[in-house]
Every structure is written in structure tokens, then in C-alpha cells.
Design an enzyme around this catalytic site. Structure first.
Site, PDB file in Angstrom:
ATOM      1  CB  CYS A 127      17.784  35.620  46.434  1.00 41.26           C
ATOM      2  SG  CYS A 127      18.551  35.495  48.033  1.00 41.26           S
ATOM      3  NE  ARG A 161      19.933  37.598  40.215  1.00 47.29           N
ATOM      4  CZ  ARG A 161      19.959  38.873  39.835  1.00 47.29           C
ATOM      5  NH1 ARG A 161      20.007  39.156  38.554  1.00 47.29           N
ATOM      6  NH2 ARG A 161      19.936  39.835  40.707  1.00 47.29           N
ATOM      7  CD1 TRP A 188      25.064  33.970  47.166  1.00 48.15           C
ATOM      8  CD2 TRP A 188      24.622  35.710  48.504  1.00 48.15           C
ATOM      9  NE1 TRP A 188      26.254  34.554  47.510  1.00 48.15           N
ATOM     10  CE2 TRP A 188      26.021  35.616  48.325  1.00 48.15           C
ATOM     11  CE3 TRP A 188      24.122  36.726  49.324  1.00 48.15           C
ATOM     12  CZ2 TRP A 188      26.913  36.498  48.925  1.00 48.15           C
ATOM     13  CZ3 TRP A 188      25.003  37.612  49.909  1.00 48.15           C
ATOM     14  CH2 TRP A 188      26.390  37.495  49.708  1.00 48.15           C
ATOM     15  CG  ASN A 216      15.164  37.765  45.376  1.00 45.46           C
ATOM     16  OD1 ASN A 216      15.150  36.633  45.839  1.00 45.46           O
ATOM     17  ND2 ASN A 216      15.302  38.020  44.087  1.00 45.46           N
ATOM     18  N   GLY A 217      15.965  40.141  49.161  1.00 44.16           N
ATOM     19  CA  GLY A 217      16.099  41.368  49.938  1.00 44.16           C
ATOM     20  C   GLY A 217      16.279  41.047  51.407  1.00 44.16           C
ATOM     21  CD  GLU A 270      38.126  44.502  36.805  1.00 49.16           C
ATOM     22  OE1 GLU A 270      37.942  44.938  37.955  1.00 49.16           O
ATOM     23  OE2 GLU A 270      37.345  43.706  36.261  1.00 49.16           O
ATOM     24  CE  LYS A 299      36.645  40.210  36.681  1.00 48.64           C
ATOM     25  NZ  LYS A 299      36.177  41.530  36.814  1.00 48.64           N
ATOM     26  CD  GLU A 358      35.337  38.916  40.545  1.00 46.70           C
ATOM     27  OE1 GLU A 358      34.175  39.177  40.841  1.00 46.70           O
ATOM     28  OE2 GLU A 358      35.865  39.260  39.471  1.00 46.70           O
ATOM     29  CG  HIS A 408      56.825  52.863  49.318  1.00 44.44           C
ATOM     30  ND1 HIS A 408      57.791  53.675  49.864  1.00 44.44           N
ATOM     31  CD2 HIS A 408      56.669  53.283  48.043  1.00 44.44           C
ATOM     32  CE1 HIS A 408      58.175  54.573  48.970  1.00 44.44           C
ATOM     33  NE2 HIS A 408      57.508  54.342  47.836  1.00 44.44           N
ATOM     34  CE  LYS A 461      26.981  39.932  36.117  1.00 45.13           C
ATOM     35  NZ  LYS A 461      28.391  40.317  35.907  1.00 45.13           N
TER      36      LYS A 461
END
Ligand code: F6R
Length: 614
Positions: free
Chosen positions: A2, A28, A80, A106-107, A487, A491, A494, A510, A609
Site C-alpha cells: 500500500c 509498489r 494492496w 498502511n500496515g 535467483e 526472476k 516473477e 535426485h 515492492k
């Protein structure tokens, strides 16, 4: 996550600055947006699901010219979703006091259910499923003529985290803002005041800012900012200057922020390194760590905590610390560390990695480590962020603002900062001055090595073209290159929405090898460093299952190039730098696959973000 924007002026209409502030926060991640403006005869509130552009269109349709001109105070928000679906009702601002008070938040209010039940008993009717609406009603409930006092009283009852901004038609010339565990910054311009949860929404107006601290509540009027504690006692906070300007958060001719940030890496890393290397002594100068040689010598173990990309950087750190400083290092996912009775104490050095410095899980792990008496440092990018401040000592990455949701330059800056830290620690232990001097020279090469990888952009785009339609991909790496495989997979998940998995090269056989077929490309990290020969063996195993292999191979390594279907060549590098050099190619690969698939690269679906909820 948010985002909050607030605007306070005597003469400047607020709607435009509020919407442009929201645009700055779009990176964000969010799913709805809203605005509340203070008009002389009451509040004007507009909310919309979807993009800020749609909210802007709504304002253009519904906000009268007269209101647009005369409303010079307002608050705005991008949400969000956490509690309740992303609907118009759940979008902020939330109203209370018969529509006289509007609040954005926010929170998370953890005790919202009990607070809500108490308010409902008093006859308050809720229109949303959010935790935030409780806050609005609580403040309205306590408002006996002093909005600041009412806010303090309400917030004292809240368990959880908040950054809030609120306005009230009963107090038309003021705005109240507060923070606890969720950032809030006040930009103090020549004539106007801008509030935001992120400094990037402020720098277009002013670079003079006040970072609120947890427990601060501020009353803002045109021309004044009065900050108080939750007990309503005055506190003073200094005005600081942001050390970057608006250009740093604009695309500068690139199609996407992600591409800009990938290409910015040589300069970003120059800034990470600047002034921090001692070529004669063969060591690193990291004064922000504030650790004496004695303290460094007393460290028995390192724990490196982070989430997502930062965790992957931390995993590279394990190899660096163990090799260069002979000290055991365990990378830990911050939430897992936090909730698994972490065994850390005074002999342990906990290093928290976080681009934003606000990730809730990493912050909680930092607090727990401090509580247990460990030595704690933060490696953060955002100056003044909560983790940086609470850790008290650390290394700023100085990589510049990272706007793209997918983290790129922060990863390479984190690995570089970890390498310098490992060098410093190593020099207090087993590392000779000669080895130190070699490493200093290596670190100084990083920006040029990255530039050399960026020159291969076209070749990487061609490789991406061949595989852009794949629905599944595997990334394999060995030793220090294993975290880079993770990583690379992250990427592409995402931003290109391709199912991808990163594995230790040896682990594939395996189990996961059962999935390999001509439709599952394997990206193999084959930089010419110790372990490569073995990974080449794993490549053969993949090709024997007809999986096409894209190899990241060192220039001139014809053996590796011949062993793969498509070779992307990298400049020769030492083992320590191989993760950095390889990851840049993987960032570009993911970028091109996403572009070819038509994905919304800078704002991938469902992602935020900075993840400020646990
Ligand atoms: C991946 C990404 C996330 C973050 C993670 C931690 O591209 O951006 O995985 O790395 O949410 O964020 P910070 O580093 O801000 O703590």
C-alpha cells in the site's frame, strides 16, 4: 504494498499532486486507489479498483472545477489487499463520523476484530471488511475537538503496525499522520507540505524531508509540522536532505524501470564500492559496521537473514564468508528464522539484507536477534529505513532507488557489500594481505565486468526468443552459483509468469530430472570456475533427456560452449565474482522472455515492492 500520499497547501489545489504522488507509488504494487479532499462544506471522496489512471479519470469526471480549485488539502492511497477483496468498498480512504473523517492506512491492525466488536456494540456500522475502517471509527469516536489527541488515544489501543494519514471536515485546516512499523515521510516544501509512505512520491516537490519514527504522531497545517509522541508530548525530528533527485526515479529513455535498473548496475556498483576499499592494506573500509578488530575477532558464527532476492544474495554470502574468513555462515529465510526459536547470542553476527529496509519478516528477525543479544547489522539500500535504523550499524548499498518490483541492482549491490564485508572479516583472520590486495582489485573490476555482460544484451535477447514460449524452466548451478540459479528462476517466475525452479546442479538427478523433456529448457550456470566440469556432467544428463540447455559459459571456453544447445558468453571472472556476472545475464534473459510474452514487467501481478506484512 500500500502507498500513502498527503498534500497540504494554502493555495495549490491538492488533487493533481495527490494523483501524481500515487503514480510515483504505483511500482509498489496495488489493486485499488482512492482520494479524500477537504472542501469548505465537507469531504469529497473518490475510490476506484484497478489503476491510478482510472481513479484519475473518475476525478476528471466527477470532481467539479470549483472543488478541484478550492480543495488544497487531501489524502490518497493505493491499496494492496490484505483484509478483504480488492473492491471499491475496501479501498481507502475509509470514512467515519458520518462521513466527516477520512483515513488511509498502511500496515495491519492485529486486534481489529475485538476493536470492531466494541465499536459495533456502540452502534457503529461498518461498510468494509478492512482492519483500517476500525481506525477511522476509533479516531472519530475519541474526537472531542482535538484531532491529534483523539488520534493518539485511538492509536494507543492498536496492536499491529500502521502508517496513517487522516483529515476531518471538523478540523478543515489540519492533517494528522502517524507511524509505527510502516514508513511515513513528511516533505517540507517552500509553501506546501507533502506526506508519503515512500520518499519517491515526495522528491518531485522537495528534497527536504522528515522521517517519522515509530510512535510519532504529527499535526500538519499549512506552514507547520508539530510532532508528538503517542502520549501527546512534543518531540523534535530533524529535517534531512534526500541525496538523489527526480531523475533517479524516471525511466530515462528505457522501456521499463527493470531494464533501466539492470543497465544502471555498473554505476550503482561503483557507488556501492566508492571509498570502501583499501588497495594498499588489501581490505575494506566499512565504517558503518562500527566493529572493532576485537569484536570482529570474537565472532564465532554468521547468520544472514533476508527474503526473496535478498535471501539469495545472503546465500552467496555463505560461500564468501566461509571461504574468505573461515567462519561458518548460515543464510536463513527471515520468517523461518524468526519463528523457529533462533539460537543466536553474543558470539553471533546477524546480517540482515533488505533492499527496502522495511520487509516485515526481516525486521521481526532483526528485533528477535537484538533481543537475544546478537551483534546485528543491516545491509539496506533505502537510507533511513526501519531495518537500517534499528540494526544501528551496517552498510548502505547506495545503489539508488529501485523502482521495478523485480529486484536487480540490489542483488548485485548486496553481493558486493557482502564480499567487502567478508574481505574485512577475513583480513582479521586467515586472509593474507596479498590475498586481500587481489580481492580489492577484483572488486574494483565489478562495474566493468557488468558492462561487458550488458554488451551481450542482443545475444541474450536472441536466446530468450527461442524459449519464450516454454511453460517450465529449470536453472542449475553448483556451489557459489547455486543461489544464482535460484535467483534466475525467481526472476522469470516473477515477471514472465513461467514456472521455474532453481536447483543445485547435482540435485536434479535426485528427482526433478523426471520432469525433463524437450519442452523444459534448462539454464546451466557454467562460468569457468571450480566445479564447472561437474556441472557439465549434469548438462549431459539433461540433454540425454532431450531438454534444451542454455549455458552461461565463459568466453573462450569452447568445451562448455560445445556442450550446450545455446551458449551465452560471459567475461572471464574469479569465483567470487561469478554470481554477479552470471546473474546480470539471467536478469536480461528473464526481462526478454517477459517482454516477448507481453507481460507487465515493472508491476507483475500479485506482487508488491516492499512486503510490510508478516
Ligand atoms: C524479488 C523481490 C523480492 C524481494 C523481497 C525482499 O525480485 O524483489 O523477492 O527481494 O521481498 O525485499 P527486501 O530486499 O526489500 O527486504
Amino acid at each position: 504494498m500500500c502507498g500513502i500520499v498527503g498534500f497540504m497547501s494554502r493555495n495549490t489545489p491538492a488533487a493533481g499532486p495527490l494523483v501524481s504522488g500515487l503514480h510515483r507509488l504505483e511500482y509498489r504494487g496495488y489493486d485499488s486507489a482512492g482520494v479524500a479532499l477537504v472542501a469548505p462544506d465537507g469531504l469529497r471522496v473518490y475510490k476506484q479498483t484497478g489503476k491510478v489512471a482510472e481513479l484519475d479519470a473518475l476525478l476528471k469526471r466527477e470532481l467539479s472545477e470549483e472543488d478541484r480549485r478550492r480543495c488544497t488539502i487531501g489524502i490518497a492511497h493505493t491499496r494492496w489487499a490484505t483484509h478483504g477483496l480488492p473492491t471499491r468498498e475496501n479501498a481507502h480512504p475509509h470514512l467515519a463520523g458520518g462521513g466527516t473523517l477520512a483515513l488511509v492506512h498502511n500496515g495491519i491492525v492485529e486486534n481489529y476484530a475485538s476493536l470492531r466488536a466494541g465499536l459495533e456494540k456502540r452502534g457503529v456500522q461498518f461498510v468494509s471488511q478492512t482492519d483500517t475502517e476500525v481506525l477511522a471509527h476509533l479516531v472519530a469516536h475519541y474526537d472531542q475537538g482535538d484531532l491529534l489527541a483523539a488520534t493518539c488515544k485511538a492509536l494507543r489501543r492498536v496492536e499491529g503496525t500502521y502508517g496513517i494519514a487522516l483529515v476531518s471536515a471538523k478540523h478543515p485546516g489540519e492533517m494528522i499522520v502517524a507511524r509505527k512499523g510502516s514508513p511515513l515521510v513528511i516533505g517540507v516544501g517552500e509553501s506546501d507540505i507533502v506526506v508519503a509512505s515512500d520518499v519517491s512520491a515526495i522528491v518531485a516537490f522537495t528534497r527536504q524531508v522528515i522521517y517519522l519514527k515509530d510512535g510519532d504522531v504529527a499535526r500538519i497545517t499549512p506552514g507547520s509540522v508539530d510532532i508528538h509522541s503517542l502520549d501527546n508530548a512534543p518531540v523534535s525530528r530533524e529535517v534531512q536532505e534526500v541525496d538523489w533527485d527526480i531523475g533517479a526515479i524516471e525511466k530515462g529513455g528505457y522501456e521499463h524501470f527493470m531494464l533501466k535498473e539492470i543497465f544502471e548496475q555498473p554505476d550503482a556498483l561503483r557507488n556501492t564500492i566508492r571509498g570502501r576499499l583499501d588497495p594498499t592494506g588489501g581490505t575494506a573500509i566499512l565504517s558503518g559496521l562500527n566493529l572493532s578488530p576485537r569484536e570482529l575477532a570474537a565472532i564465532r558464527r554468521l547468520v544472514i537473514i533476508g527474503c526473496g532476492t535478498s535471501l539469495h544474495a545472503g546465500m552467496v554470502g555463505k560461500y564468501l564468508f566461509e571461504d574468505l574468513a573461515d567462519i561458518p555462515a548460515s543464510p536463513e529465510q527471515a520468517a523461518e528464522f524468526r519463528y523457529c526459536n533462533p539460537i543466536v547470542g553474543p558470539d553471533d553476527w546477524v546480517i540482515a539484507l533488505s533492499q527496502s529496509g522495511e520487509t516485515a519478516d526481516t525486521l521481526a528477525a532483526v528485533r528477535e536477534s537484538i533481543r537475544k543479544g546478537a551483534l546485528v547489522s543491516g545491509l539496506c539500500n533505502v537510507v533511513g529505513s526501519t531495518i537500517a535504523r534499528e540494526a544501528g550499524r551496517g552498510v548502505y548499498l547506495h545503489a539508488g532507488p529501485e523502482i521495478s518490483v523485480a529486484s536487480t541492482k540490489a542483488f548485485t549491490a548486496q553481493v558486493t557489500a557482502l564480499l567487502m564485508t567478508a574481505l574485512k572479516l577475513g583480513r582479521t583472520r586467515r586472509l593474507s594481505r596479498e590475498e586481500g590486495i587481489r580481492l580489492v582489485a577484483e572488486i574494483m573490476r565489478i562495474p566493468d565486468l557488468i558492462s561487458a555482460v550488458l554488451e551481450r544484451n542482443d545475444a541474450i535477447a536472441r536466446a530468450a526468443e527461442k524459449h519464450a514460449n516454454a511453460n517450465d524452466m529449470f536453472f542449475i548451478g553448483r556451489g557459489i552459483l547455486y543461489p544464482t540459479a535460484l535467483e534466475g528462476a525467481l526472476k522469470i517466475k516473477e515477471i514472465a509468469y513461467v514456472h521455474a525452479e532453481g536447483y543445485q546442479a547435482a540435485e536434479l538427478k535426485h528427482g526433478p530430472i523426471a520432469l525433463l523433456c524437450p519442452k523444459t529448457p534448462v539454464v546451466a550456470l557454467l562460468a569457468d570456475i571450480p566445479g564447472k566440469e561437474k556441472t557439465l556432467g549434469n548438462v549431459q544428463e539433461c540433454r540425454a533427456r532431450r531438454a534444451p540447455v542454455i549455458g552461461l559459459v565463459t568466453e573462450g571456453d569452447s568445451e562448455a560452449a560445445a556442450a550446450v544447445d545455446d551458449a551465452i558468453t560471459l567475461p572471464p571472472t574469479s569465483r567470487e565474482l561469478a554470481p554477479i556476472v552470471s546473474v546480470v545475464a539471467l536478469q536480461l534473459f528473464a526481462y526478454h522472455v517477459a517482454r516477448l510474452r507481453g507481460c507487465e514487467i515493472d508491476q507483475p501481478r500479485n506482487l508488491a515492492k516492499s512486503v510490510t506484512v508478516e
